[in-house]
Design a protein around this motif. Structure first.
Motif, PDB file in Angstrom:
ATOM      1  N   UNK A 189      -4.820   6.315   3.125  1.00 55.65           N
ATOM      2  CA  UNK A 189      -4.507   5.332   2.086  1.00 55.65           C
ATOM      3  C   UNK A 189      -4.701   5.948   0.699  1.00 55.65           C
ATOM      4  N   UNK A 190      -3.716   5.801  -0.140  1.00 56.24           N
ATOM      5  CA  UNK A 190      -3.772   6.303  -1.506  1.00 56.24           C
ATOM      6  C   UNK A 190      -4.087   5.184  -2.482  1.00 56.24           C
ATOM      7  N   UNK A 191      -3.377   4.071  -2.345  1.00 54.71           N
ATOM      8  CA  UNK A 191      -3.570   2.960  -3.269  1.00 54.71           C
ATOM      9  C   UNK A 191      -3.065   1.678  -2.619  1.00 54.71           C
ATOM     10  N   UNK A 192      -3.623   0.562  -3.055  1.00 59.27           N
ATOM     11  CA  UNK A 192      -3.132  -0.721  -2.567  1.00 59.27           C
ATOM     12  C   UNK A 192      -3.179  -1.726  -3.710  1.00 59.27           C
ATOM     13  N   UNK A 193      -2.347  -2.750  -3.578  1.00 62.72           N
ATOM     14  CA  UNK A 193      -2.272  -3.803  -4.585  1.00 62.72           C
ATOM     15  C   UNK A 193      -2.140  -5.129  -3.860  1.00 62.72           C
ATOM     16  N   UNK A 194      -2.827  -6.127  -4.374  1.00 59.13           N
ATOM     17  CA  UNK A 194      -2.794  -7.440  -3.735  1.00 59.13           C
ATOM     18  C   UNK A 194      -1.430  -8.093  -3.915  1.00 59.13           C
ATOM     19  N   UNK A 195      -1.209  -9.155  -3.164  1.00 59.65           N
ATOM     20  CA  UNK A 195       0.095  -9.822  -3.197  1.00 59.65           C
ATOM     21  C   UNK A 195       0.441 -10.337  -4.595  1.00 59.65           C
ATOM     22  N   UNK A 196      -0.570 -10.759  -5.336  1.00 56.47           N
ATOM     23  CA  UNK A 196      -0.334 -11.267  -6.697  1.00 56.47           C
ATOM     24  C   UNK A 196      -0.227 -10.153  -7.727  1.00 56.47           C
TER      25      UNK A 196
ATOM     26  N   UNK B  96       0.831  -1.199   0.000  1.00 53.89           N
ATOM     27  CA  UNK B  96       0.000   0.000   0.000  1.00 53.89           C
ATOM     28  C   UNK B  96       0.865   1.248   0.000  1.00 53.89           C
ATOM     29  N   UNK B  97       0.334   2.305  -0.573  1.00 58.13           N
ATOM     30  CA  UNK B  97       0.927   3.634  -0.460  1.00 58.13           C
ATOM     31  C   UNK B  97      -0.030   4.512   0.331  1.00 58.13           C
ATOM     32  N   UNK B  98       0.548   5.204   1.305  1.00 57.02           N
ATOM     33  CA  UNK B  98      -0.196   6.164   2.124  1.00 57.02           C
ATOM     34  C   UNK B  98       0.394   7.552   1.899  1.00 57.02           C
ATOM     35  N   UNK B  99      -0.406   8.546   2.184  1.00 54.50           N
ATOM     36  CA  UNK B  99       0.035   9.941   2.069  1.00 54.50           C
ATOM     37  C   UNK B  99      -0.342  10.679   3.355  1.00 54.50           C
ATOM     38  N   UNK B 100       0.575  11.531   3.808  1.00 60.01           N
ATOM     39  CA  UNK B 100       0.306  12.368   4.966  1.00 60.01           C
ATOM     40  C   UNK B 100       0.700  13.799   4.644  1.00 60.01           C
ATOM     41  N   UNK B 101      -0.297  14.658   4.579  1.00 59.55           N
ATOM     42  CA  UNK B 101      -0.051  16.081   4.357  1.00 59.55           C
ATOM     43  C   UNK B 101       0.105  16.767   5.714  1.00 59.55           C
ATOM     44  N   UNK B 102       0.788  17.894   5.743  1.00 62.03           N
ATOM     45  CA  UNK B 102       0.970  18.617   7.010  1.00 62.03           C
ATOM     46  C   UNK B 102      -0.366  18.914   7.675  1.00 62.03           C
ATOM     47  N   UNK B 103      -0.481  18.572   8.951  1.00 62.18           N
ATOM     48  CA  UNK B 103      -1.701  18.836   9.698  1.00 62.18           C
ATOM     49  C   UNK B 103      -2.824  17.850   9.447  1.00 62.18           C
TER      50      UNK B 103
END
Length: 116
Positions: free
Chosen positions: A47-54, A35-42
């Motif tokens: 969660x931005x995107x996720x992909x299964x193991x396959x 998974x990719x997560x994003x954290x903006x100031x404050x």
């Protein structure tokens, strides 16, 4: 030793593109959803995107759908996030996450700044 190392962040103008990479080691990469997560100031980390193991199944946050693409190369133990048509609101620290059952591993993050 588990490691997730993100790279590819930087400063980009609105409308530009960046490709983030996350290189994994120390665990069975092809068993983990990534998974990719994003954290903006404050703001909280989201969660931005996720992909299964396959790699067959993907999911995107509504704000990035159609602009971002998540992919993975299990042979290289690497997950990618291609980001196109970037907007100032995409600015933040981007974190790579590996998830399997109750186990989560995190990278240190890479900064993306979208500004003219």
């Amino acid at each position: 030793q588990v490691q997730l190392v993100e790279s590819g962040g930087g400063l980009v103008q609105p409308g530009g593109s960046l490709r983030l990479s996350c290189a994994a080691s120390g665990f069975t990469f092809n068993s983990y959803d990534m998974r990719w997560y994003r954290q903006a100031p404050g703001h909280e980390r989201g969660l931005v995107a996720r992909i299964s193991s396959s790699g067959i199944s993907t999911m995107y946050a509504g704000s990035v759908k159609g602009r971002f693409t998540i992919s993975r190369d299990n042979a290289k133990k690497t997950v990618y996030l291609q980001m196109n048509s970037l907007k100032p609101e995409d600015t933040g620290a981007y974190y790579c996450n590996a998830h399997f059952l109750s186990v989560d591993y995190w990278g240190q993050g890479t900064q993306v700044t979208v500004s003219s």
